[in-house]
Design a protein around this motif. Structure first.
Motif, PDB file in Angstrom:
ATOM      1  N   SER A  68       2.980 -22.767 -24.410  1.00  0.00           N
ATOM      2  CA  SER A  68       4.344 -23.290 -24.234  1.00  0.00           C
ATOM      3  C   SER A  68       5.400 -22.276 -24.660  1.00  0.00           C
ATOM      4  CB  SER A  68       4.519 -24.562 -25.090  1.00  0.00           C
ATOM      5  OG  SER A  68       5.904 -24.834 -25.273  1.00  0.00           O
ATOM      6  N   LYS A  69       6.312 -21.961 -23.738  1.00  0.00           N
ATOM      7  CA  LYS A  69       7.449 -21.077 -24.056  1.00  0.00           C
ATOM      8  C   LYS A  69       8.272 -21.714 -25.183  1.00  0.00           C
ATOM      9  CE  LYS A  69      11.287 -21.572 -21.388  1.00  0.00           C
ATOM     10  NZ  LYS A  69      12.509 -21.928 -22.109  1.00  0.00           N
ATOM     11  N   ASN A  70       8.506 -23.026 -25.083  1.00  0.00           N
ATOM     12  CA  ASN A  70       9.401 -23.690 -26.037  1.00  0.00           C
ATOM     13  C   ASN A  70       8.749 -23.976 -27.383  1.00  0.00           C
ATOM     14  OD1 ASN A  70      11.311 -23.465 -24.115  1.00  0.00           O
ATOM     15  ND2 ASN A  70      11.373 -25.633 -23.560  1.00  0.00           N
ATOM     16  N   ILE A  87      11.215 -34.897 -31.885  1.00  0.00           N
ATOM     17  CA  ILE A  87       9.787 -34.804 -32.254  1.00  0.00           C
ATOM     18  C   ILE A  87       8.957 -34.354 -31.050  1.00  0.00           C
ATOM     19  CG2 ILE A  87       9.727 -36.353 -34.231  1.00  0.00           C
ATOM     20  CD1 ILE A  87       9.067 -38.637 -32.249  1.00  0.00           C
ATOM     21  N   GLU A  88       9.558 -33.470 -30.247  1.00  0.00           N
ATOM     22  CA  GLU A  88       8.829 -32.901 -29.103  1.00  0.00           C
ATOM     23  C   GLU A  88       7.543 -32.234 -29.600  1.00  0.00           C
ATOM     24  OE1 GLU A  88      11.781 -33.652 -28.928  1.00  0.00           O
ATOM     25  OE2 GLU A  88      12.409 -33.851 -26.859  1.00  0.00           O
ATOM     26  N   PRO A  89       6.500 -32.174 -28.781  1.00  0.00           N
ATOM     27  CA  PRO A  89       5.262 -31.482 -29.191  1.00  0.00           C
ATOM     28  C   PRO A  89       5.508 -30.055 -29.666  1.00  0.00           C
ATOM     29  CG  PRO A  89       4.927 -32.688 -27.144  1.00  0.00           C
ATOM     30  CD  PRO A  89       6.389 -32.785 -27.458  1.00  0.00           C
ATOM     31  N   LEU A  96      25.383 -28.930 -34.111  1.00  0.00           N
ATOM     32  CA  LEU A  96      24.408 -29.684 -34.920  1.00  0.00           C
ATOM     33  C   LEU A  96      23.569 -28.741 -35.795  1.00  0.00           C
ATOM     34  CD1 LEU A  96      23.275 -32.288 -32.232  1.00  0.00           C
ATOM     35  CD2 LEU A  96      24.828 -32.663 -34.155  1.00  0.00           C
ATOM     36  N   HIS A  97      23.320 -27.527 -35.257  1.00  0.00           N
ATOM     37  CA  HIS A  97      22.586 -26.520 -36.062  1.00  0.00           C
ATOM     38  C   HIS A  97      23.426 -26.211 -37.310  1.00  0.00           C
ATOM     39  CE1 HIS A  97      20.056 -24.845 -32.535  1.00  0.00           C
ATOM     40  NE2 HIS A  97      20.803 -25.784 -32.011  1.00  0.00           N
ATOM     41  N   LEU A  98      24.713 -25.938 -37.101  1.00  0.00           N
ATOM     42  CA  LEU A  98      25.588 -25.502 -38.206  1.00  0.00           C
ATOM     43  C   LEU A  98      25.830 -26.647 -39.177  1.00  0.00           C
ATOM     44  CD1 LEU A  98      28.090 -23.279 -36.168  1.00  0.00           C
ATOM     45  CD2 LEU A  98      25.881 -22.678 -37.205  1.00  0.00           C
ATOM     46  N   VAL A 138      19.992 -36.512 -31.279  1.00  0.00           N
ATOM     47  CA  VAL A 138      18.698 -35.804 -31.307  1.00  0.00           C
ATOM     48  C   VAL A 138      18.861 -34.422 -30.658  1.00  0.00           C
ATOM     49  CG1 VAL A 138      16.330 -35.830 -30.450  1.00  0.00           C
ATOM     50  CG2 VAL A 138      17.394 -37.957 -31.239  1.00  0.00           C
ATOM     51  N   SER A 139      18.455 -33.383 -31.371  1.00  0.00           N
ATOM     52  CA  SER A 139      18.543 -32.018 -30.834  1.00  0.00           C
ATOM     53  C   SER A 139      17.293 -31.242 -31.219  1.00  0.00           C
ATOM     54  CB  SER A 139      19.772 -31.300 -31.419  1.00  0.00           C
ATOM     55  OG  SER A 139      19.601 -29.895 -31.325  1.00  0.00           O
ATOM     56  N   VAL A 140      16.594 -30.712 -30.217  1.00  0.00           N
ATOM     57  CA  VAL A 140      15.384 -29.922 -30.484  1.00  0.00           C
ATOM     58  C   VAL A 140      15.742 -28.700 -31.323  1.00  0.00           C
ATOM     59  CG1 VAL A 140      13.602 -28.489 -29.385  1.00  0.00           C
ATOM     60  CG2 VAL A 140      14.213 -30.715 -28.392  1.00  0.00           C
ATOM     61  N   GLY A 141      16.692 -27.911 -30.865  1.00  0.00           N
ATOM     62  CA  GLY A 141      17.020 -26.655 -31.561  1.00  0.00           C
ATOM     63  C   GLY A 141      17.557 -26.888 -32.951  1.00  0.00           C
ATOM     64  N   ALA A 142      18.414 -27.903 -33.110  1.00  0.00           N
ATOM     65  CA  ALA A 142      18.997 -28.154 -34.433  1.00  0.00           C
ATOM     66  C   ALA A 142      17.911 -28.613 -35.410  1.00  0.00           C
ATOM     67  CB  ALA A 142      20.106 -29.199 -34.324  1.00  0.00           C
TER      68      ALA A 142
HETATM   69  C1  EPZ Z   1      15.487 -27.311 -25.932  1.00  0.00           C
HETATM   70  O1  EPZ Z   1      16.813 -26.836 -25.789  1.00  0.00           O
HETATM   71  C2  EPZ Z   1      14.678 -26.626 -24.848  1.00  0.00           C
HETATM   72  N1  EPZ Z   1      14.716 -25.180 -25.074  1.00  0.00           N
HETATM   73  C3  EPZ Z   1      15.254 -26.972 -23.479  1.00  0.00           C
HETATM   74  O2  EPZ Z   1      14.428 -26.374 -22.507  1.00  0.00           O
HETATM   75  C4  EPZ Z   1      15.195 -28.482 -23.300  1.00  0.00           C
HETATM   76  O3  EPZ Z   1      15.790 -28.827 -22.055  1.00  0.00           O
HETATM   77  C5  EPZ Z   1      15.972 -29.163 -24.443  1.00  0.00           C
HETATM   78  O4  EPZ Z   1      15.431 -28.737 -25.717  1.00  0.00           O
HETATM   79  C6  EPZ Z   1      15.894 -30.685 -24.372  1.00  0.00           C
HETATM   80  O5  EPZ Z   1      14.553 -31.087 -24.425  1.00  0.00           O
HETATM   81  C7  EPZ Z   1      13.904 -24.646 -26.014  1.00  0.00           C
HETATM   82  O6  EPZ Z   1      13.156 -25.343 -26.686  1.00  0.00           O
HETATM   83  C8  EPZ Z   1      13.963 -23.160 -26.174  1.00  0.00           C
HETATM   84  P1  EPZ Z   1      18.839 -29.810 -27.504  1.00  0.00           P
HETATM   85  P2  EPZ Z   1      17.919 -27.193 -26.936  1.00  0.00           P
HETATM   86  O7  EPZ Z   1      19.449 -29.180 -28.697  1.00  0.00           O
HETATM   87  O8  EPZ Z   1      17.276 -27.168 -28.257  1.00  0.00           O
HETATM   88  C9  EPZ Z   1      23.330 -31.176 -27.195  1.00  0.00           C
HETATM   89  C10 EPZ Z   1      13.930 -25.030 -20.676  1.00  0.00           C
HETATM   90  O9  EPZ Z   1      14.123 -25.244 -19.483  1.00  0.00           O
HETATM   91  N2  EPZ Z   1      23.531 -30.369 -28.420  1.00  0.00           N
HETATM   92  O10 EPZ Z   1      17.748 -30.819 -27.680  1.00  0.00           O
HETATM   93  O11 EPZ Z   1      19.084 -26.320 -26.711  1.00  0.00           O
HETATM   94  C11 EPZ Z   1      22.988 -30.305 -25.995  1.00  0.00           C
HETATM   95  O12 EPZ Z   1      24.171 -29.812 -25.402  1.00  0.00           O
HETATM   96  C12 EPZ Z   1      15.007 -25.346 -21.693  1.00  0.00           C
HETATM   97  O13 EPZ Z   1      12.870 -24.576 -21.170  1.00  0.00           O
HETATM   98  C13 EPZ Z   1      24.747 -30.459 -29.093  1.00  0.00           C
HETATM   99  O14 EPZ Z   1      25.652 -31.183 -28.676  1.00  0.00           O
HETATM  100  O15 EPZ Z   1      18.283 -28.672 -26.524  1.00  0.00           O
HETATM  101  C14 EPZ Z   1      22.251 -31.266 -25.106  1.00  0.00           C
HETATM  102  O16 EPZ Z   1      23.186 -32.046 -24.378  1.00  0.00           O
HETATM  103  C15 EPZ Z   1      16.293 -25.769 -21.004  1.00  0.00           C
HETATM  104  N3  EPZ Z   1      24.927 -29.725 -30.219  1.00  0.00           N
HETATM  105  C16 EPZ Z   1      21.520 -32.170 -26.086  1.00  0.00           C
HETATM  106  O17 EPZ Z   1      22.173 -32.010 -27.347  1.00  0.00           O
HETATM  107  C17 EPZ Z   1      23.945 -28.907 -30.734  1.00  0.00           C
HETATM  108  O18 EPZ Z   1      24.159 -28.288 -31.786  1.00  0.00           O
HETATM  109  C18 EPZ Z   1      20.053 -31.798 -26.286  1.00  0.00           C
HETATM  110  O19 EPZ Z   1      20.005 -30.421 -26.575  1.00  0.00           O
HETATM  111  C19 EPZ Z   1      22.711 -28.834 -30.041  1.00  0.00           C
HETATM  112  C20 EPZ Z   1      22.528 -29.573 -28.885  1.00  0.00           C
END
Ligand code: EPZ
Length: 419
Positions: free
Chosen positions: A21-23, A190-192, A127-129, A164-168
């Protein structure tokens, strides 16, 4: 600029093996800053991974990729660490922002370029910050960069994410590893891939418990031994090829190197549409099916239907009987594939974040343009179904996240070539 040429209507049969998985690899590469000697197996050889490795090299880690074995070794000898993630590397690969948590918790400071938006949305990092500030970091935004620092050490605390935010979730997890005391993260993703990052961090010595959407990181003693970790399979790649099989299997295709339990909701939704799926321990068999039925779905955080499969499912629904609806509830602008699919004959209307797809419609080949990673793979799927020839431009989007895509499809008798 490379292109993909696809001759449609070739029926698929054979086997496809799924890559890592890239992610999951991206956050785990960021987490390797916290280790000493890290070996990652089953990494996907895709552009985003090479960009992230370039970022680790820039920071001062030693990396070595063994392409033939999909292995990378990373060494952090701790000397000459540059706690900077420059714009030129983060702008093309937003996940570079994940080094923020690692650098901050290990070195007490970081200067990381704001990732900026991308085709599918503004992609903020508020959300990260928000989480890093809660852990005691001083954050300043200046000249397009995030300046983060902490006087002594980050302090564990309770953080409730407003959404819910994956990156945050991942950045907060990384930052909490060296924080003093316990950190409780609530309303987490809680993505895999997040769970795979957690299993990596546990090998580093972190004590982490997951209960529903709550993640508890308690007293950590970061061991600095050699860590070996095998990256989880790519469930989005799996979903993409399940849909390819549902569209074009002659009799059946087998997809292996996976765990069907991880993609329960995707399998349920495909079955509801009428796709015949047989689950085995580490593979699935997609059988040819006569007709496909319409469905209404919303993209949701895991374990709901993933936004990263939305474009691919839309192609399948152009071949389903009736009117289907897909509501994109995660990103604000993730329908760029729609105009391209319409040029191939699909009947799709967009009404406030919902795509309304009328099927079944005959698709015909056309010259189309990829706009983002998942939109581009939906054009590949449409090309497999369409009459005649489809030419896909800007396939660098595809190369960011799909390993050996044309080879995998060719091995199942698709007629697809890169020029
Ligand atoms: C991860 O991105 C994935 N990337 C994305 O995959 C995936 O689409 C996304 O999660 C949702 O599952 C990686 O894991 C590298 P989020 P991420 O934070 O972490 C908003 C692909 O194709 N948000 O869960 O950036 C955001 O704008 C990529 O492989 C805020 O508002 O996604 C979105 O609407 C594309 N503030 C929602 O939350 C923040 O600080 C979900 O984003 C962060 C996010």
């Amino acid at each position: 600029m490379q292109k993909l040429l696809i001759k449609g209507k070739r029926e698929l049969s054979g086997k496809i093996s799924i890559s890592g998985s890239k992610n999951a690899t991206l956050p785990i590469l960021a987490a390797s800053i916290l280790g000493k000697q890290v070996t990652l197996k089953n990494i996907p050889l895709v552009k985003d991974i090479f960009t992230m490795v370039e970022l680790l090299n820039f920071i001062g880690l030693e990396t070595k990729i063994y392409k033939k074995k999909n292995i990378i070794k990373i060494k952090n000898s701790g000397t000459k660490i540059n706690t900077l993630a420059p714009y030129k590397l983060v702008k093309t690969m937003r996940a570079g922002v994940l080094v923020l948590g690692s650098l901050l918790t290990k070195y007490g400071k970081a200067k990381v370029s704001l990732p900026g938006g991308c085709a599918i949305g503004s992609r903020p990092v508020d959300l990260h910050l928000f989480a890093l500030k809660k852990l005691g970091a001083k954050i300043k935004i200046k000249d397009g960069y995030i300046f983060a620092e902490v006087k002594k050490r980050l302090k564990g605390t309770t953080i409730l994410f407003p959404s819910v935010s994956v990156g945050a979730t991942e950045n907060a997890l990384l930052a909490s590893i060296n924080a003093e005391g316990k950190t409780i993260l609530k309303n987490c993703a809680i993505e895999p891939e997040v769970l795979d990052l957690i299993s990596f961090l546990k090998k580093l010595g972190a004590i982490i418990k997951v209960k529903g959407r709550t993640i508890i990181i308690s007293k950590n003693k970061i061991k600095s031994f050699k860590i070996i970790h095998k990256i989880i399979f790519d469930r989005i790649e799996l979903g993409t090829y399940m849909i390819a099989g549902a569209l074009m299997a002659k009799k059946e295709i087998t997809i292996n190197n996976i765990d069907p339990k991880i993609v329960k909701s995707e399998i349920e939704i495909l079955k509801k549409i009428g796709v015949k799926i047989i689950k085995k321990k580490n593979s699935v068999i997609i059988k040819k099916n006569k007709s496909l039925r319409k469905i209404n779905i919303k993209t949701r955080p895991y374990p709901g239907f993933p936004t990263d499969l939305q474009a691919q499912l839309m192609v399948l629904l152009t071949q389903a009987k009736g009117i289907s609806k897909i509501k994109e509830d995660i990103f604000e602008n993730r329908f760029m594939h729609v105009p391209e699919l319409k040029r191939m004959g699909a009947q799709i209307e967009i009404k406030n974040k919902t795509a309304i797809i009328t099927g079944p419609t005959k698709l015909t080949g056309a010259e189309v343009m990829a706009t983002d990673l998942r939109a581009s793979v939906s054009l590949v799927l449409a090309g497999l179904v369409a009459e005649n020839r489809t030419v896909i431009n800007r396939i660098y989007h595809l190369d960011r996240g799909y390993e050996f895509l044309e080879n995998k499809l060719k091995s199942c008798k698709a007629e697809i070539n890169r020029v």
